[in-house]
Design a protein around this motif. Sequence first.
Motif, PDB file in Angstrom:
ATOM      1  N   TYR A  60       0.893  -1.306  -0.028  1.00 13.51           N
ATOM      2  CA  TYR A  60      -0.045   0.036  -0.073  1.00 13.51           C
ATOM      3  C   TYR A  60       0.847   1.308  -0.063  1.00 13.51           C
ATOM      4  O   TYR A  60       2.130   1.353   0.563  1.00 13.51           O
ATOM      5  N   VAL A  61       0.436   2.388  -0.524  1.00 12.29           N
ATOM      6  CA  VAL A  61       1.031   3.552  -0.943  1.00 12.29           C
ATOM      7  C   VAL A  61      -0.003   4.559  -0.662  1.00 12.29           C
ATOM      8  O   VAL A  61      -1.056   4.487  -1.097  1.00 12.29           O
ATOM      9  N   GLY A  62       0.078   5.495   0.294  1.00 17.51           N
ATOM     10  CA  GLY A  62      -0.730   6.447   0.748  1.00 17.51           C
ATOM     11  C   GLY A  62      -0.119   7.847   0.997  1.00 17.51           C
ATOM     12  O   GLY A  62       1.437   7.833   0.941  1.00 17.51           O
ATOM     13  N   LYS A  63      -0.915   9.029   0.941  1.00 22.55           N
ATOM     14  CA  LYS A  63      -0.267  10.452   1.575  1.00 22.55           C
ATOM     15  C   LYS A  63      -1.323  10.681   2.365  1.00 22.55           C
ATOM     16  O   LYS A  63      -2.399  10.446   2.438  1.00 22.55           O
TER      17      LYS A  63
ATOM     18  N   CYS B 265       1.776  -3.556  -4.693  1.00 22.42           N
ATOM     19  CA  CYS B 265       0.801  -2.593  -4.542  1.00 22.42           C
ATOM     20  C   CYS B 265      -0.245  -2.624  -5.544  1.00 22.42           C
ATOM     21  O   CYS B 265      -0.607  -1.706  -5.860  1.00 22.42           O
ATOM     22  N   LEU B 266      -0.750  -3.892  -5.849  1.00 24.36           N
ATOM     23  CA  LEU B 266      -1.565  -4.184  -6.831  1.00 24.36           C
ATOM     24  C   LEU B 266      -2.900  -3.968  -6.343  1.00 24.36           C
ATOM     25  O   LEU B 266      -3.963  -4.083  -7.084  1.00 24.36           O
ATOM     26  N   TRP B 267      -3.135  -3.751  -5.174  1.00 17.42           N
ATOM     27  CA  TRP B 267      -4.534  -3.684  -4.714  1.00 17.42           C
ATOM     28  C   TRP B 267      -4.866  -2.138  -4.405  1.00 17.42           C
ATOM     29  O   TRP B 267      -6.132  -2.072  -4.034  1.00 17.42           O
ATOM     30  N   GLN B 268      -4.074  -1.308  -5.146  1.00 16.78           N
ATOM     31  CA  GLN B 268      -4.071   0.094  -5.021  1.00 16.78           C
ATOM     32  C   GLN B 268      -5.358   0.519  -5.968  1.00 16.78           C
ATOM     33  O   GLN B 268      -4.927   0.403  -6.987  1.00 16.78           O
ATOM     34  N   LEU B 269      -5.938   1.534  -5.439  1.00 19.92           N
ATOM     35  CA  LEU B 269      -7.112   2.175  -6.510  1.00 19.92           C
ATOM     36  C   LEU B 269      -6.698   3.512  -6.230  1.00 19.92           C
ATOM     37  O   LEU B 269      -6.273   4.108  -5.323  1.00 19.92           O
ATOM     38  N   PRO B 270      -7.021   4.423  -7.197  1.00 22.59           N
ATOM     39  CA  PRO B 270      -6.928   5.783  -7.214  1.00 22.59           C
ATOM     40  C   PRO B 270      -8.048   6.218  -6.518  1.00 22.59           C
ATOM     41  O   PRO B 270      -9.049   5.824  -6.289  1.00 22.59           O
ATOM     42  N   GLU B 271      -7.665   7.548  -5.875  1.00 19.13           N
ATOM     43  CA  GLU B 271      -8.757   8.258  -5.271  1.00 19.13           C
ATOM     44  C   GLU B 271     -10.050   8.623  -5.920  1.00 19.13           C
ATOM     45  O   GLU B 271      -9.828   8.831  -7.356  1.00 19.13           O
ATOM     46  N   GLY B 272     -10.941   8.854  -5.222  1.00 18.85           N
ATOM     47  CA  GLY B 272     -12.233   9.255  -5.983  1.00 18.85           C
ATOM     48  C   GLY B 272     -13.150   8.471  -6.503  1.00 18.85           C
ATOM     49  O   GLY B 272     -12.869   7.285  -6.250  1.00 18.85           O
ATOM     50  N   LYS B 273     -14.036   8.868  -7.318  1.00 21.43           N
ATOM     51  CA  LYS B 273     -15.081   7.866  -7.900  1.00 21.43           C
ATOM     52  C   LYS B 273     -14.608   6.946  -9.055  1.00 21.43           C
ATOM     53  O   LYS B 273     -13.708   7.436  -9.681  1.00 21.43           O
TER      54      LYS B 273
END
Length: 163
Positions: free
Chosen positions: A60-63, A145-153
């Motif tokens: 996971y990567v986040g900000k 990190c392949l479970w990562q989705l972009p923010e928003g809708k």
Amino acid sequence: MSKDSNDTNANRNQTVKWCLQQSFIELDDRLLKFINPVRGVYGIFIKDKDQKKEQKKCVYVGKAENLYSRMFMNDGHIVAIRKGIHFNPQLNQALGQGKIIVIEVLEEVPYNKGDCSIEDYNRDMQKLASAEYHYIDFYQNKGECLWQLPEGKHLSYKEWCKK
């Protein structure tokens, strides 16, 4: 140290105290700054107990504007890990297998307020988002990190499969 310092002994957050007692969590010290906390991009990694830190896998990567809060407050990552309810299935699976969780600051992204205009605000918010996407792209290109989705809708997985 004074009460206003970042001394972990001065910190009364029970999740911080719990985290520092766990042998299965390796934590970047910068995440513990609760006075003038770090703003930036972080990564959550897993590794086997006998692996070197360089052999970790990103899940996971986040900000966040405040990395301390993102880890230790309310619905923070370490709060969820402590409760055993993290949203990332790879992380939950790793916990069940006795693996080590490594949480690191990937990049500090200091505020760039300029003249505090709306344009400066927009540029600064984009700078933080771009830094996060840079690391998501970097790790996804490595097959991590392949479970990562972009923010928003976004489309649900089922809707996406129908396209």
